[in-house]
Structures are given as C-alpha cells and as structure tokens.
Motif scaffolding. Structure first.
Motif, short mmCIF file in Angstrom:
data_model
loop_
_atom_site.label_atom_id
_atom_site.label_comp_id
_atom_site.label_asym_id
_atom_site.label_seq_id
_atom_site.Cartn_x
_atom_site.Cartn_y
_atom_site.Cartn_z
N ARG C 20 3.06 -12.60 -1.52
CA ARG C 20 2.75 -11.42 -2.14
C ARG C 20 1.14 -11.23 -2.34
O ARG C 20 0.73 -10.47 -3.19
CB ARG C 20 3.36 -11.72 -3.47
CG ARG C 20 4.95 -11.70 -3.60
CD ARG C 20 5.38 -11.78 -4.81
NE ARG C 20 4.93 -10.69 -5.88
CZ ARG C 20 4.06 -10.70 -6.80
NH1 ARG C 20 4.03 -11.76 -7.35
NH2 ARG C 20 3.87 -9.64 -7.39
N ARG C 21 0.49 -12.23 -1.41
CA ARG C 21 -1.01 -12.08 -1.94
C ARG C 21 -1.83 -11.70 -0.42
O ARG C 21 -1.31 -12.11 0.57
CB ARG C 21 -1.60 -13.44 -2.35
CG ARG C 21 -0.90 -13.86 -3.66
CD ARG C 21 -1.96 -15.03 -4.24
NE ARG C 21 -0.87 -15.84 -4.56
CZ ARG C 21 -1.19 -16.49 -5.74
NH1 ARG C 21 -1.72 -16.08 -6.72
NH2 ARG C 21 -0.20 -17.73 -6.06
N LEU C 51 5.53 -8.98 0.82
CA LEU C 51 5.68 -7.89 -0.06
C LEU C 51 4.46 -7.62 -0.67
O LEU C 51 3.56 -8.66 -0.76
CB LEU C 51 7.02 -7.86 -0.70
CG LEU C 51 6.98 -8.98 -2.00
CD1 LEU C 51 7.91 -8.44 -2.84
CD2 LEU C 51 7.90 -10.16 -1.37
N ASP C 52 4.34 -6.67 -1.56
CA ASP C 52 3.32 -6.44 -2.18
C ASP C 52 1.89 -6.41 -1.49
O ASP C 52 1.83 -6.30 -0.30
CB ASP C 52 2.95 -7.19 -3.76
CG ASP C 52 4.37 -6.82 -4.68
OD1 ASP C 52 4.48 -5.85 -4.65
OD2 ASP C 52 4.83 -7.55 -5.32
N SER C 93 6.51 -1.67 0.05
CA SER C 93 5.12 -2.17 -0.09
C SER C 93 4.24 -1.72 1.01
O SER C 93 2.89 -1.53 0.70
CB SER C 93 5.32 -3.75 -0.03
OG SER C 93 5.79 -4.42 -1.01
#
Lengths: 103, 119, 129
Positions: C20-21, C51-52, C93
């Motif tokens: 997520r990073r 994601l994100d 995302s």
C-alpha cells in the motif's frame, strides 16, 4: 464463510488505513483498532461516521490499554464498539481464520 | 493454537514491537504456542544487544530475549535486513538467531495464525 | 536438501503480499519484493496485490539515478520467471491516481474493489509491509 480480523493501527486523520480497511472488509468480518488506530473509535470526529455506517455488519473493537494510554478512557466511544485487552486480542485472532494488518 | 509473529519495526520509533510483545505474552498465558517471531525491516533492531534504553524505560531487547528463553520461542532475525543495518552475530542479543527469509514463509506455512505488527 | 523441502507438498496455503506504499520514500516496497522472490521458491499459492499508493511501485519510467537509490522497479519483471503470476492491482486505486494498466512496468490483473475483496478474504496468510 471465512472470517477475517482486520488490524488498524493508524489514526484515521493521519493515514488512510482505516478507510482502505473498510473499503475491502466484508460484512461478517471484524476490525480491531490498536495503537494510534484507537483514535478512530472516538465519537464527534470527522471520521467517526465511516465506522458508524458499517457497525451493523462489521464488529468493531478497540484495544483498551491503548485507549487508556492515550487519555481516552473517559471519552465516549462509538456505540457498539467492543473493548478488549491483550488476551481478548488473542481470542479474536483465534476466532477468525485470518488476520490482516493494514500497515 | 500455534502462532507466528512478524515484526517490521524497531523497539523505539514505533509501538509495533511493544504490542507484539504484549500479544505474545497474552497468547502464552492463554496456553497457546508462539512457534516463531520473525524480525524484518527495521524490526531487526530488536535483536541489538548494544541497545541501552534509559533506566526508567522498558528494554524490549531483553524482554524478547527473556521471553524467548523462558518459552523456547524461535526468535529469527532476517539476514538480508540485518546485514543492511549492521546487525550481526557479534551484537546479537541472547536467544535470537539470524537466518533467511524462508523462515518467515515457513512460519506462515506451519503456524495456525500469522500476525503482522508494523508501521 | 533445502529446509523448505522437508514440508509435505500437499500443505499449500494461499499467501498474499499486500503493498500500500509508494517506492523509494521508505524501504517497505523493496523489502516486500525481496520476500516475494524468496517466497516463490516454496510451493505455495503466492499473490501480490498493489492498492492505494502501492500502485506507484509499478509505475513505468522510474529513474532513480539522481537520487542514488536502487531502481528495483525493473525487478518486478522477474516475478514471472519466479512463477509469481498472480499480481493484482485495484482498479479504483489506479483511477484515483490518474493511472491505467498501461502506465505499469508489468502486465497485471486489474481487479475492482468488489473482486479484490473476495480474493483477500480467501487467503490463509496476509503479509503487509
């Protein structure tokens, strides 16, 4: 049905961990707020509605020792929020088939 | 039940290792087994015996050492992450060992539950 | 004999590695990729999900020369050689960041939130970094 325990350890006003968790969590799952995640359990915050909206289909818990450590012990928490200690945390992990941390 | 634990942060900047420690103690109290704690990312700093917290602070390095020795918990520090950060056998606290990432995957295979603590 | 060969081959668990990073600002993306490359050697069901801000790890055209850091975005291309074929990216995302699958360094399976929700809940082990 598979039951997932989601762990959120960041304040919802600092990171999107809780938002993403709620986006991907299914009805019947549980969410445990730990560390700075416990700020998400407070009422009257700009983010409280996100949990309140899902509280009928997802079970929410906070880790009590983290609540107390942050001076939030006397503050009202979102209605329906369960409070557990570390042993309760362990029980939640055993009761769900998978634990996912939203780092 | 058999638990595996992954810790991705060191003993001071983040609460992760504290939470993992309290979780591990509670699991043992409840009669569960911690089959392995795997230290990754800055989590390898939990194994640095040169760490000297102030006297009124908790010392997670020794807490993990003691817990590991008392309950026979396999405390594994990732070799690749450790070398980058200067964590070597010479400065490894009692009860820890350095090994490969395969030990993390193996913990995931063998444990009934894997719990990740990080930032 | 390698340590992992001691395991009974029928023990196959679903492992998902969640990213997520974004890359470079912190080491998490690189060290997660290192785990997945090792995990691929075990006969388990391995998947990676982005994601994100994690989708930025796969952004095409990364050039780290001037920041002096390793450009590991090329390494994602090796995942296929390691038989890591389940690489999922959340559609929402990507869209929220003005990206499409064409902007990514490798071919991926783009999943909607609803589809990803199903895949995630079916895992046995989820490793986040």
């Amino acid at each position: 049905m598979s039951k997932v325990l989601h762990l959120v350890n960041k304040s919802p006003s600092e990171r999107n961990a809780l938002d993403s968790c709620l986006r991907l969590a299914q009805a019947g799952h549980s969410v445990l707020l730990i560390e700075d995640g416990v700020y998400g359990a407070l009422v009257n915050t700009t983010t409280a509605g996100n949990i309140a909206q899902r509280i009928k289909e997802i079970k929410f818990y906070v880790l009590g020792p983290d609540v107390d450590a942050r001076g939030l012990g006397e503050m009202p928490l979102i209605e329906g929020m369960g409070i557990v200690d570390y042993e309760g945390f362990v029980d939640l992990v055993t009761e769900h088939h998978l634990t996912q941390s939203w780092l | 039940m058999k638990f595996g634990i992954l810790i991705n942060e060191g003993p001071f900047t983040h609460q992760a290792s504290d939470t993992a420690y309290r979780f591990a103690v509670a699991a043992l109290v409840k009669g569960h087994e911690i089959m392995r704690v795997f230290f990754y990312n800055d989590g390898v700093n939990n194994a640095n015996r040169l760490s000297e917290p102030q006297s009124d602070d908790r010392n997670l390095v020794s807490l993990w050492s003691e817990l590991g020795n008392k309950h026979g918990i396999d405390l594994v520090v990732c070799v690749a992450a450790a070398l980058r950060r200067g964590i070597k056998d010479e400065i490894l606290a009692d009860g820890f060992r350095i090994s490969g990432l395969g030990q993390l995957v193996e913990a995931g295979i063998e444990a009934d539950r894997m719990v990740v603590f990080g930032d | 004999m390698e340590p992992w060969e001691e395991h009974e081959p029928e023990v196959v668990k679903r492992f998902m590695y969640v990213n997520r990073r974004p890359p470079h600002g912190t080491i998490y993306a690189l060290e997660c990729l290192e785990v997945v490359l090792i995990a691929a050697a075990f006969d388990q069901d391995v998947s990676m999900v982005f994601l994100d801000d994690g989708v930025f790890q796969l952004k095409r055209g990364q050039d780290t020369a001037a920041i002096g850091m390793k450009n590991f975005s090329r390494t994602y291309g090796a995942l296929d050689d390691y038989d890591v074929e389940k690489i999922y990216v959340e559609k929402e995302s990507l869209e929220a960041r003005g990206l499409t699958a064409d902007d990514l360094v490798i071919p991926v399976e783009v999943l909607t939130t609803a589809a990803l929700r199903e895949v995630m809940a079916q895992q046995d082990v989820v490793i986040s970094s």
